[in-house]
Design an enzyme around this catalytic site. Structure first.
Site, mmCIF file in Angstrom:
data_model
loop_
_atom_site.group_PDB
_atom_site.id
_atom_site.type_symbol
_atom_site.label_atom_id
_atom_site.label_comp_id
_atom_site.label_asym_id
_atom_site.label_seq_id
_atom_site.Cartn_x
_atom_site.Cartn_y
_atom_site.Cartn_z
ATOM 1 N N ASN A 7 0.937 -1.232 0.015
ATOM 2 C CA ASN A 7 -0.070 -0.054 0.144
ATOM 3 C C ASN A 7 1.025 1.322 -0.079
ATOM 4 O OD1 ASN A 7 -1.329 2.370 0.990
ATOM 5 N ND2 ASN A 7 -2.963 0.865 1.697
ATOM 6 N N HIS A 10 0.888 6.246 1.766
ATOM 7 C CA HIS A 10 1.616 7.298 2.707
ATOM 8 C C HIS A 10 2.891 7.807 2.299
ATOM 9 C CE1 HIS A 10 -1.092 6.583 5.710
ATOM 10 N NE2 HIS A 10 -1.109 5.155 5.823
ATOM 11 N N HIS A 43 -5.660 3.465 -1.519
ATOM 12 C CA HIS A 43 -7.018 3.876 -0.926
ATOM 13 C C HIS A 43 -7.176 5.422 -1.442
ATOM 14 C CE1 HIS A 43 -9.499 4.039 3.077
ATOM 15 N NE2 HIS A 43 -10.211 4.424 1.989
ATOM 16 N N ARG A 45 -9.199 7.833 -0.728
ATOM 17 C CA ARG A 45 -10.160 8.185 0.364
ATOM 18 C C ARG A 45 -11.146 9.544 -0.154
ATOM 19 N NH1 ARG A 45 -8.851 6.386 5.646
ATOM 20 N NH2 ARG A 45 -10.591 7.790 6.387
ATOM 21 N N ARG A 49 -6.938 12.565 1.198
ATOM 22 C CA ARG A 49 -5.780 13.252 2.248
ATOM 23 C C ARG A 49 -4.577 12.778 1.475
ATOM 24 N NH1 ARG A 49 -7.212 9.991 7.468
ATOM 25 N NH2 ARG A 49 -9.323 10.886 7.202
ATOM 26 N N GLU A 70 -8.512 0.489 -2.718
ATOM 27 C CA GLU A 70 -9.520 0.404 -1.430
ATOM 28 C C GLU A 70 -10.463 1.477 -1.268
ATOM 29 O OE1 GLU A 70 -6.711 0.843 1.747
ATOM 30 O OE2 GLU A 70 -5.871 -1.293 1.417
ATOM 31 N N THR A 101 -8.509 3.399 8.762
ATOM 32 C CA THR A 101 -9.672 2.943 8.972
ATOM 33 C C THR A 101 -9.742 2.274 10.147
ATOM 34 O OG1 THR A 101 -9.069 2.211 6.362
ATOM 35 C CG2 THR A 101 -10.851 1.001 7.518
ATOM 36 N N GLU A 151 -11.018 -9.488 3.072
ATOM 37 C CA GLU A 151 -9.655 -9.232 3.948
ATOM 38 C C GLU A 151 -9.950 -8.985 5.349
ATOM 39 O OE1 GLU A 151 -7.280 -6.129 1.929
ATOM 40 O OE2 GLU A 151 -6.299 -5.574 3.636
ATOM 41 N N HIS A 191 -3.702 -4.400 7.810
ATOM 42 C CA HIS A 191 -3.844 -3.356 8.624
ATOM 43 C C HIS A 191 -2.945 -3.426 9.946
ATOM 44 C CE1 HIS A 191 -5.476 0.376 10.449
ATOM 45 N NE2 HIS A 191 -5.908 0.569 9.109
HETATM 46 N N1 PXP Z 1 -5.828 -3.255 4.138
HETATM 47 C C1 PXP Z 1 -6.921 -2.287 4.279
HETATM 48 C C2 PXP Z 1 -8.318 -2.604 3.664
HETATM 49 C C3 PXP Z 1 -6.672 -0.771 4.712
HETATM 50 O O1 PXP Z 1 -7.785 -0.164 4.714
HETATM 51 C C4 PXP Z 1 -5.310 -0.477 5.083
HETATM 52 C C5 PXP Z 1 -4.785 0.743 5.255
HETATM 53 O O2 PXP Z 1 -5.197 1.825 4.279
HETATM 54 C C6 PXP Z 1 -4.352 -1.377 4.946
HETATM 55 C C7 PXP Z 1 -4.698 -2.888 4.244
HETATM 56 C C8 PXP Z 1 -2.972 -1.251 5.129
HETATM 57 O O3 PXP Z 1 -2.732 -1.075 6.177
HETATM 58 P P1 PXP Z 1 -1.253 -0.325 6.984
HETATM 59 O O4 PXP Z 1 -1.085 0.855 6.584
HETATM 60 O O5 PXP Z 1 -1.534 -0.222 8.449
HETATM 61 O O6 PXP Z 1 -0.411 -1.456 6.549
#
Ligand code: PXP
Length: 237
Positions: A7, A10, A43, A45, A49, A70, A101, A151, A191
């Site tokens: 992901n 960030h 994601h 959003r 953001r 996402e 989330t 998931e 997550h």
């Molecule tokens: N899976 C989902 C569905 C999420 O919403 C997120 C956060 O955007 C992640 C995985 C990744 O989480 P993390 O950034 O804490 O690894």
């Protein structure tokens, strides 16, 4: 070996801290592709953001990696998904004021809304996955919604990791993964996962894919993105 979805939200968070044009999350794709990462996750959003529409469009259109989008189950997001056609849409609950989330979808209470958007996404050939808590009722709800994949939200497990609640949460995760797998669902997880808590979760063989973001991007500040991804890949082997 379980599959890894990285992901890259960030990277965009860092860019948006200054509202400028770097670092560009798009530039991560080459590195992920070279490392044979199985998927890139973003994601979009509602408040934009971090990842913006133009990021997602470029990331999907370059076709270097399957994209897991996402998204909240809304009309706006569904329209964007239908036009950009990611490989997968993972439906997530979303509140504007949350930092990240919090908690999974309510497949039972939100059945009709979810069903409407799932049907549209499925019809256009997008694989749909639902982000849910490791809860058997929610898994039953996901089955009733006819999705191929879920998931499991690992947030609580990661939060209590190293405390006396770890074992109970691990068992909840394991029971949920086994139940979903036996019912024919593909089981993914994500997550809060990092190099420290992931080795215990990978013991759950029914989980075939992990989506990991924050810890990889944070780690990459010190060791670089490629090395941060390799560290996770080693654990998934
Ligand atoms: N899976 C989902 C569905 C999420 O919403 C997120 C956060 O955007 C992640 C995985 C990744 O989480 P993390 O950034 O804490 O690894």
């Amino acid at each position: 070996m379980s599959r890894l979805g990285v992901n890259i939200d960030h990277i965009a968070t860092l860019r948006e801290a200054r509202k400028i044009d770097y670092p560009d999350p798009f530039l991560a794709l080459d590195i992920l592709h070279r490392l044979k990462v199985e998927q890139v996750t973003c994601h979009l959003r509602e408040d934009r953001r971090h990842i913006k529409d133009h990021d997602l469009r470029r990331i999907i259109q370059v076709q270097l990696l399957p994209v897991n989008m996402e998204m909240a189950a809304t009309e706006e997001m569904t329209e964007i998904a239908l036009s950009l056609k990611p490989h997968t849409s993972t439906l997530v609950p979303e509140k504007r004021e949350e930092i990240t989330t919090e908690g999974g979808l309510d497949c039972i209470g939100q059945f009709n809304t979810l069903n409407k958007y799932i049907e549209l996404l499925k019809k256009s050939g997008i694989r749909v996955s639902l982000f849910i808590d490791p809860d058997l009722d929610q898994i039953k709800g996901a089955i009733d919604l006819g999705v191929p994949a879920i998931e499991l939200h690992t947030g609580i497990y990661c939060e209590v990791f190293g405390t006396d609640r770890q074992e109970a949460e691990f068992s909840r995760l394991q029971t949920a993964a086994r139940y979903a797998y036996q019912k024919g669902l593909k089981v993914f997880a994500g997550h809060g996962l990092n190099r420290v808590n992931l080795p215990s979760v990978v013991q759950i063989g029914e989980i075939e894919e992990y989506n990991i973001g924050h810890s990889i991007i944070a780690r990459s500040i010190f060791v670089g993105l490629a090395e941060a991804v390799k560290e996770i890949q080693k654990i998934l082997k």
